[in-house]
Design a protein around this motif. Structure first.
Motif, mmCIF file in Angstrom:
data_model
loop_
_atom_site.group_PDB
_atom_site.id
_atom_site.type_symbol
_atom_site.label_atom_id
_atom_site.label_comp_id
_atom_site.label_asym_id
_atom_site.label_seq_id
_atom_site.Cartn_x
_atom_site.Cartn_y
_atom_site.Cartn_z
ATOM 1 N N MET A 1 34.709 -4.042 46.766
ATOM 2 C CA MET A 1 33.298 -3.623 46.990
ATOM 3 C C MET A 1 32.620 -3.851 45.610
ATOM 4 O O MET A 1 33.183 -3.182 44.640
ATOM 5 N N THR A 2 31.226 -4.271 45.772
ATOM 6 C CA THR A 2 30.592 -4.466 44.553
ATOM 7 C C THR A 2 29.224 -4.062 44.903
ATOM 8 O O THR A 2 28.898 -3.648 46.102
ATOM 9 N N PRO A 3 28.383 -3.353 43.945
ATOM 10 C CA PRO A 3 26.642 -3.231 44.321
ATOM 11 C C PRO A 3 26.177 -4.034 45.279
ATOM 12 O O PRO A 3 25.290 -3.926 45.711
ATOM 13 N N PHE A 4 26.514 -5.321 44.989
ATOM 14 C CA PHE A 4 25.735 -6.452 45.694
ATOM 15 C C PHE A 4 26.233 -6.634 47.346
ATOM 16 O O PHE A 4 25.677 -7.141 47.926
ATOM 17 N N HIS A 5 27.403 -5.734 47.472
ATOM 18 C CA HIS A 5 27.553 -5.656 48.961
ATOM 19 C C HIS A 5 26.990 -4.706 49.687
ATOM 20 O O HIS A 5 26.819 -4.695 50.935
ATOM 21 N N ALA A 6 26.160 -3.922 49.132
ATOM 22 C CA ALA A 6 25.273 -2.568 49.586
ATOM 23 C C ALA A 6 24.214 -3.110 50.300
ATOM 24 O O ALA A 6 23.605 -4.219 49.698
ATOM 25 N N GLY A 7 23.677 -2.515 51.469
ATOM 26 C CA GLY A 7 22.468 -2.915 52.066
ATOM 27 C C GLY A 7 22.317 -2.880 53.650
ATOM 28 O O GLY A 7 23.589 -2.290 54.048
ATOM 29 N N LEU A 8 21.612 -3.381 54.349
ATOM 30 C CA LEU A 8 21.656 -3.554 55.622
ATOM 31 C C LEU A 8 22.194 -4.485 56.318
ATOM 32 O O LEU A 8 21.924 -5.751 55.732
ATOM 33 N N VAL A 31 27.532 1.638 48.823
ATOM 34 C CA VAL A 31 28.967 1.539 47.819
ATOM 35 C C VAL A 31 28.514 2.972 46.856
ATOM 36 O O VAL A 31 27.506 3.061 46.438
ATOM 37 N N THR A 32 29.581 3.610 46.855
ATOM 38 C CA THR A 32 29.732 4.923 45.857
ATOM 39 C C THR A 32 30.473 4.795 44.906
ATOM 40 O O THR A 32 31.397 3.723 44.857
ATOM 41 N N GLY A 33 30.504 5.423 44.056
ATOM 42 C CA GLY A 33 31.469 5.622 42.883
ATOM 43 C C GLY A 33 30.914 4.770 41.527
ATOM 44 O O GLY A 33 31.862 4.700 40.574
ATOM 45 N N LEU A 34 29.732 4.458 41.479
ATOM 46 C CA LEU A 34 29.276 3.858 40.402
ATOM 47 C C LEU A 34 28.579 4.665 39.166
ATOM 48 O O LEU A 34 28.490 4.235 38.011
ATOM 49 N N SER A 116 16.614 4.627 41.872
ATOM 50 C CA SER A 116 15.534 4.199 42.646
ATOM 51 C C SER A 116 15.514 2.672 42.753
ATOM 52 O O SER A 116 15.219 1.880 43.736
ATOM 53 N N THR A 117 16.075 2.042 41.751
ATOM 54 C CA THR A 117 16.128 0.418 41.736
ATOM 55 C C THR A 117 17.467 -0.069 42.753
ATOM 56 O O THR A 117 17.272 -1.130 43.332
ATOM 57 N N TYR A 118 18.323 0.942 42.698
ATOM 58 C CA TYR A 118 19.403 0.489 43.691
ATOM 59 C C TYR A 118 19.786 1.789 44.692
ATOM 60 O O TYR A 118 20.497 2.443 44.722
ATOM 61 N N PRO A 119 18.860 2.041 45.636
ATOM 62 C CA PRO A 119 18.996 2.994 46.391
ATOM 63 C C PRO A 119 20.051 3.148 47.439
ATOM 64 O O PRO A 119 20.428 4.228 48.133
ATOM 65 N N ASN A 120 20.893 1.956 47.519
ATOM 66 C CA ASN A 120 22.207 1.925 48.408
ATOM 67 C C ASN A 120 23.407 1.757 47.531
ATOM 68 O O ASN A 120 24.610 1.639 47.996
ATOM 69 N N VAL A 121 23.511 2.141 46.370
ATOM 70 C CA VAL A 121 24.467 2.231 45.495
ATOM 71 C C VAL A 121 24.532 3.768 44.817
ATOM 72 O O VAL A 121 23.785 4.008 44.013
ATOM 73 N N TRP A 122 25.302 4.429 45.278
ATOM 74 C CA TRP A 122 25.521 6.028 44.997
ATOM 75 C C TRP A 122 26.462 6.414 44.071
ATOM 76 O O TRP A 122 27.453 5.466 43.578
ATOM 77 N N SER A 123 26.393 7.348 43.499
ATOM 78 C CA SER A 123 27.308 7.978 42.504
ATOM 79 C C SER A 123 28.587 8.378 43.239
ATOM 80 O O SER A 123 28.667 8.184 44.173
ATOM 81 N N GLN A 124 29.551 8.968 42.260
ATOM 82 C CA GLN A 124 30.733 9.558 42.880
ATOM 83 C C GLN A 124 30.089 10.852 43.521
ATOM 84 O O GLN A 124 29.019 11.481 43.450
ATOM 85 N N PRO A 125 31.010 11.132 44.460
ATOM 86 C CA PRO A 125 30.525 12.471 45.220
ATOM 87 C C PRO A 125 30.763 13.782 44.368
ATOM 88 O O PRO A 125 31.609 13.801 43.391
#
Length: 197
Positions: A1-8, A31-34, A116-125
């Motif tokens: 997975m990469t940030p480009f896979h995140a979305g609807l 996508v998490t963990g970035l 805010s620029t990548y709302p579906n790319v999340w941090s590590q938990p």
């Protein structure tokens, strides 16, 4: 997975005659963990009595974006809260209020942060935070009991004063009557005559 896979995502299929079906409901892929993990804490405490409120505080050094709160095993979608432009020790903060608490609120919570620029790319938990909901705290009647004892004491004092005063008045009346009798006896003994009034 990469940030480009995140979305609807949605899916559809082709029927006979190459007719496209209706689209499925949307599925949000995150996508998490970035980024670095935020911190999660509970105020006033992670152990809370049923019926009371608790606030979960999520903080991060992300410059902007959204915080996401998730409960392990919960079917509900994650709670979202915009990061407030409020900085303390170089960190952004968001508060998730929970309550009035019941046993369904208990469990393990984690929070994530996103830009805010990548709302579906999340941090590590964040580290897991266990919220425990206990039975309702028994009401503290100390103040009420002190008030009742004070009122009862005051009533006893007033009754004591009234009793003392009544006893004193009775004694004075008794003494006055005895003095009147003694005067009459003294007058008769000294040869005097009592004239009718």
């Amino acid at each position: 997975m990469t940030p480009f896979h995140a979305g609807l995502y949605q899916c559809a299929y082709y029927t006979t005659g190459d007719i496209l079906s209706e689209r499925s409901d949307s599925l949000l892929l995150v996508v998490t963990g970035l980024y670095g993990a935020p911190s999660l804490s509970a105020q006033p405490s992670p152990v809370v009595a049923s019926g009371e409120n608790v606030s979960l505080s999520c903080s991060s050094n992300l410059t902007s974006g959204t915080f996401h709160l998730l409960k392990e095993g919960a079917a509900d979608p994650p709670g979202h809260m915009e990061a407030k432009p409020r900085m303390h020790a170089g960190r952004w903060w968001a508060i998730f209020p929970l309550g009035p608490m019941n046993t369904s609120h208990g469990g393990i919570y984690r929070c994530y942060g996103s830009l805010s620029t990548y709302p579906n790319v999340w941090s590590q938990p964040s580290a897991p935070l266990h919220i425990e909901v206990t039975a309702s705290r028994p009401k503290d009647y100390t103040v009420e009991n002190l008030i009742r004892m004070g009122v009862a004491g005051l009533v006893l004092v007033v009754l004591g004063v009234l009793l003392f005063q009544a006893r004193n008045d009775t004694r004075k009346t008794h003494d006055a009557a005895r003095m009147g009798t003694q005067r009459q006896q003294h007058t008769v003994q000294s040869g005097g005559a009592l004239e009718p009034i």
